[in-house]
Design a protein around this motif. Structure first.
Motif, short mmCIF file in Angstrom:
data_model
loop_
_atom_site.label_atom_id
_atom_site.label_comp_id
_atom_site.label_asym_id
_atom_site.label_seq_id
_atom_site.Cartn_x
_atom_site.Cartn_y
_atom_site.Cartn_z
N GLY A 136 -5.48 7.02 -0.85
CA GLY A 136 -6.30 7.50 0.26
C GLY A 136 -5.57 7.57 1.58
O GLY A 136 -6.14 8.00 2.58
N GLY A 137 -4.32 7.15 1.64
CA GLY A 137 -3.55 7.20 2.89
C GLY A 137 -2.34 8.11 2.75
O GLY A 137 -1.96 8.50 1.65
N ILE A 138 -1.74 8.46 3.85
CA ILE A 138 -0.57 9.33 3.88
C ILE A 138 0.67 8.49 4.17
O ILE A 138 0.63 7.60 5.02
CB ILE A 138 -0.72 10.42 4.96
N MET A 139 1.76 8.79 3.48
CA MET A 139 3.04 8.12 3.71
C MET A 139 4.10 9.18 4.01
O MET A 139 4.11 10.24 3.40
CB MET A 139 3.48 7.35 2.46
N SER A 140 4.98 8.89 4.95
CA SER A 140 6.16 9.72 5.19
C SER A 140 7.30 9.10 4.39
O SER A 140 7.59 7.92 4.54
CB SER A 140 6.51 9.74 6.68
N ILE A 141 7.92 9.88 3.53
CA ILE A 141 8.95 9.40 2.61
C ILE A 141 10.30 9.99 3.03
O ILE A 141 10.45 11.20 3.12
CB ILE A 141 8.63 9.82 1.16
N VAL A 142 11.28 9.11 3.29
CA VAL A 142 12.61 9.54 3.72
C VAL A 142 13.60 9.25 2.60
O VAL A 142 13.74 8.11 2.17
CB VAL A 142 13.03 8.81 5.02
N THR A 143 14.28 10.30 2.12
CA THR A 143 15.28 10.14 1.07
C THR A 143 16.60 10.77 1.52
O THR A 143 16.64 11.52 2.48
CB THR A 143 14.83 10.83 -0.24
N GLY A 144 17.66 10.46 0.80
CA GLY A 144 18.96 11.05 1.08
C GLY A 144 19.83 10.22 2.01
O GLY A 144 20.87 10.70 2.47
N LEU A 145 19.42 8.99 2.28
CA LEU A 145 20.21 8.11 3.15
C LEU A 145 21.19 7.30 2.30
O LEU A 145 20.86 6.91 1.18
CB LEU A 145 19.31 7.13 3.89
N PRO A 146 22.36 7.00 2.84
CA PRO A 146 23.28 6.08 2.16
C PRO A 146 22.63 4.70 2.05
O PRO A 146 21.89 4.28 2.95
CB PRO A 146 24.50 6.03 3.06
N GLU A 147 22.89 4.01 0.97
CA GLU A 147 22.27 2.70 0.71
C GLU A 147 22.47 1.72 1.86
O GLU A 147 21.58 0.96 2.20
CB GLU A 147 22.86 2.12 -0.59
N ARG A 148 23.63 1.77 2.50
CA ARG A 148 23.93 0.81 3.57
C ARG A 148 23.12 1.05 4.84
O ARG A 148 23.05 0.19 5.70
CB ARG A 148 25.42 0.83 3.88
N GLU A 149 22.51 2.23 4.98
CA GLU A 149 21.75 2.56 6.19
C GLU A 149 20.24 2.42 6.03
O GLU A 149 19.51 2.53 7.01
CB GLU A 149 22.03 4.01 6.60
N ILE A 150 19.76 2.17 4.83
CA ILE A 150 18.33 2.22 4.57
C ILE A 150 17.54 1.18 5.35
O ILE A 150 16.56 1.51 6.02
CB ILE A 150 18.06 2.13 3.06
N ALA A 151 17.92 -0.08 5.30
CA ALA A 151 17.16 -1.13 5.97
C ALA A 151 17.13 -0.94 7.49
O ALA A 151 16.07 -1.05 8.12
CB ALA A 151 17.73 -2.51 5.62
N ASP A 190 14.17 0.76 -3.20
CA ASP A 190 14.68 1.71 -4.20
C ASP A 190 15.36 2.93 -3.58
O ASP A 190 15.20 4.04 -4.05
CB ASP A 190 13.54 2.17 -5.12
N GLY A 191 16.06 2.73 -2.47
CA GLY A 191 16.80 3.82 -1.84
C GLY A 191 15.94 4.78 -1.04
O GLY A 191 16.40 5.86 -0.68
#
Length: 94
Positions: free
Chosen positions: A32-47, A65-66
């Motif tokens: 029931g909610g909306i999420m913005s999903i960001v993909t394509g980042l290097p693993e070291r930059e995700i957090a 999970d990346g």
């Protein structure tokens, strides 16, 4: 250095190599909610990116999970933030 890119199909442009350097920002509906999903980042930059985007959008989210997930539809804001920081980002999906 191993080449861990995979060929995937994208509705934006046919087959593309995963990890092509473009950050993609999509929208998903969950429980029931909306999420913005960001993909394509290097693993070291995700957090670090997740923390910055949560602060920028003033909402909750997670990095797992990346993938960076931000609560709410903030695609325009996120794409503009990446552009301001010199990264190629584009909206994905509908």
């Amino acid at each position: 250095m191993p080449d861990d890119r995979k060929l995937v199909y994208s509705t934006d442009g046919g087959f593309v190599a995963q990890g092509d350097g473009v950050v993609r920002v999509a929208r998903e509906k969950r429980r029931g909610g909306i999420m913005s999903i960001v993909t394509g980042l290097p693993e070291r930059e995700i957090a670090q990116t997740a923390k910055a985007l949560k602060r920028l959008c003033g909402s909750g989210g997670t990095a797992k999970d990346g993938v960076v997930e931000i609560q709410g539809d903030h695609r325009e804001t996120i794409v503009a933030w990446f552009a301001k920081n010199g990264r190629v980002a584009k909206k994905a999906g509908g």
